[in-house]
Design an enzyme around this catalytic site. Structure first.
Site, mmCIF file in Angstrom:
data_model
loop_
_atom_site.group_PDB
_atom_site.id
_atom_site.type_symbol
_atom_site.label_atom_id
_atom_site.label_comp_id
_atom_site.label_asym_id
_atom_site.label_seq_id
_atom_site.Cartn_x
_atom_site.Cartn_y
_atom_site.Cartn_z
ATOM 1 N N GLN A 1 0.769 -1.291 0.061
ATOM 2 C CA GLN A 1 -0.114 -0.068 0.179
ATOM 3 C C GLN A 1 0.952 1.158 -0.057
ATOM 4 O O GLN A 1 1.892 1.445 0.759
ATOM 5 C CB GLN A 1 -1.002 -0.041 1.071
ATOM 6 C CG GLN A 1 -2.110 0.871 0.979
ATOM 7 C CD GLN A 1 -2.956 0.624 1.936
ATOM 8 O OE1 GLN A 1 -3.321 -0.815 2.535
ATOM 9 N NE2 GLN A 1 -4.177 1.314 2.314
ATOM 10 N N SER B 1 3.931 -6.703 2.675
ATOM 11 C CA SER B 1 2.531 -6.514 3.203
ATOM 12 C C SER B 1 1.575 -7.248 2.472
ATOM 13 O O SER B 1 1.582 -8.444 2.184
ATOM 14 C CB SER B 1 2.163 -5.027 3.523
ATOM 15 O OG SER B 1 1.077 -4.923 4.461
ATOM 16 N N LEU B 2 0.581 -6.300 1.810
ATOM 17 C CA LEU B 2 -0.456 -6.824 0.932
ATOM 18 C C LEU B 2 0.089 -7.507 -0.423
ATOM 19 O O LEU B 2 -0.464 -8.384 -1.036
ATOM 20 C CB LEU B 2 -1.625 -5.737 0.608
ATOM 21 C CG LEU B 2 -1.240 -4.893 -0.443
ATOM 22 C CD1 LEU B 2 -1.585 -5.467 -1.978
ATOM 23 C CD2 LEU B 2 -1.648 -3.555 -0.440
ATOM 24 N N ARG C 1 -9.698 -8.013 4.244
ATOM 25 C CA ARG C 1 -8.569 -7.883 4.898
ATOM 26 C C ARG C 1 -8.537 -6.092 4.976
ATOM 27 O O ARG C 1 -8.447 -5.539 6.373
ATOM 28 C CB ARG C 1 -7.387 -8.164 4.111
ATOM 29 C CG ARG C 1 -5.962 -7.843 5.095
ATOM 30 C CD ARG C 1 -4.665 -8.377 4.265
ATOM 31 N NE ARG C 1 -3.410 -8.245 5.069
ATOM 32 C CZ ARG C 1 -2.593 -7.186 4.601
ATOM 33 N NH1 ARG C 1 -3.051 -6.307 3.786
ATOM 34 N NH2 ARG C 1 -1.409 -7.121 5.028
ATOM 35 N N HIS D 1 -0.105 -3.355 11.157
ATOM 36 C CA HIS D 1 1.039 -4.292 11.488
ATOM 37 C C HIS D 1 1.545 -4.114 12.991
ATOM 38 O O HIS D 1 2.627 -4.052 13.483
ATOM 39 C CB HIS D 1 2.164 -4.157 10.682
ATOM 40 C CG HIS D 1 1.842 -4.550 9.308
ATOM 41 N ND1 HIS D 1 1.788 -5.908 9.106
ATOM 42 C CD2 HIS D 1 1.611 -3.994 8.245
ATOM 43 C CE1 HIS D 1 1.347 -6.311 7.690
ATOM 44 N NE2 HIS D 1 1.270 -4.859 7.157
ATOM 45 N N GLN E 1 0.544 -12.048 9.714
ATOM 46 C CA GLN E 1 1.212 -10.968 9.217
ATOM 47 C C GLN E 1 0.299 -9.771 9.569
ATOM 48 O O GLN E 1 0.804 -8.527 9.475
ATOM 49 C CB GLN E 1 1.069 -11.258 7.561
ATOM 50 C CG GLN E 1 1.763 -10.010 6.828
ATOM 51 C CD GLN E 1 1.009 -9.636 5.507
ATOM 52 O OE1 GLN E 1 -0.234 -9.460 5.560
ATOM 53 N NE2 GLN E 1 1.551 -10.070 4.573
#
Length: 309
Positions: free
Chosen positions: A10, A93-94, A118, A202, A251
């Protein structure tokens, strides 16, 4: 050259991303159509013609970035790419979901639906305004972790992204993150700034979102990836479907160990990375982690042809 494909997270989103790929490659256009069908809406219209503020919303940005990365990957395949050309994959991440879709561990439709869920779960985990994130530049992970712990008190403030040797992102309750920013400045941080994000990703505050993703991932088929995918929370390659499922849940609250992930790829013999999708942020991080690694961006038709040639 030993190549790894890396997929952005992102912040890389921009209006119009992937449209030239869709115009040039039917296989790339098909990815956007598949994502639209999976979500039951024209996300592609938002990506190509919408308002930046709407695209930036977490629930939109996450599947949109995955769609763009997979469109670029399908364009590579259309030009002859096969997994004999790369030996490893990773995503920030994503971007880990993008890596798993590209390697065949997840279907594109499942990846889109998981990322929509998510994004919404992460947004809903903490009331707007209560959480925050900040980037600490010029400090390493140990220093940033100490500062975050000092600032936390009885609140949450944690290292969320270890991006490169001089860039760590912290996450938690807004008041604690703001204290950490001031402590970082006093400790000699080159720059310490609050980030324009809608939730504290996170960190432990994302536990409700982790629960939602545990339920969502239990309903999805995961296959062995074509090549190992380096997981964010362990900075180690993984191929076992059950382990992948568990790591994707972890995660949500765990730190993105990107610096260590790149170091692990280099230790495994990787000496070139292709950043597949929007932007070039990962390539910059990789060069700061290890200057010996060659980097390439693959986000437009010319990039695709240059990579394959």
């Amino acid at each position: 050259m030993a190549v790894a494909l890396v997929f952005p997270g992102q912040g890389a989103q921009m209006i119009g991303m992937g449209r030239d790929l869709a115009d040039a490659y039917p296989a790339a256009r098909a990815v956007f159509e598949e994502v639209d069908a999976a979500l039951g809406e024209k996300l592609s219209t938002l990506i190509w013609e919408g308002a930046a503020e709407e695209l930036t919303l977490t629930a939109n940005a996450q599947p949109a970035l995955m769609a763009t990365s997979l469109a670029a990957f399908r364009a590579l395949e259309a030009e002859g790419f096969g997994w004999d050309r790369a030996t490893m994959a990773a995503g920030h991440s994503l971007g880990e979901y993008s890596a798993l879709a590209a390697t065949g561990a997840l279907s594109v439709a499942d990846a889109a639906r998981l990322l929509r869920r998510r994004g919404r779960a992460m947004q809903d985990a903490v009331p707007v305004g209560e959480g925050a994130m900040a980037a600490l530049l010029g400090l390493d992970l140990d220093a940033a972790t100490r500062i975050a712990a000092e600032a936390a008190g009885d609140r949450v403030c944690e290292a969320a992204n270890d991006n490169d040797p001089g860039q760590v992102v912290i996450s938690g309750h807004r008041d604690a993150v703001e204290r950490a920013v001031e402590l970082a400045k006093a400790a000699g941080s080159r720059r310490a700034v609050m980030l324009p994000v809608s939730a504290p990703f996170h960190c432990a505050l994302m536990e409700p979102a982790a629960g939602a993703m545990r339920d969502a991932l239990a309903e999805v088929a995961i296959a062995r990836p074509a090549v190992p995918v380096v997981a964010n929370v362990t900075a180690a390659p993984v191929s076992d479907p059950d382990e992948i499922r568990d790591l994707l849940v972890r995660q949500v609250t765990g730190a993105v160990r990107w610096r260590e992930s790149v170091e692990a790829m280099v230790a495994a013999g990787i000496d070139e990375t292709w950043e597949v999708g929007a932007g070039k942020a990962l390539s910059g991080m990789i060069r700061r982690i290890d200057k010996s690694v060659a980097t390439r961006q693959v986000g437009a038709p010319d990039d695709v042809r240059a990579a394959i040639s």
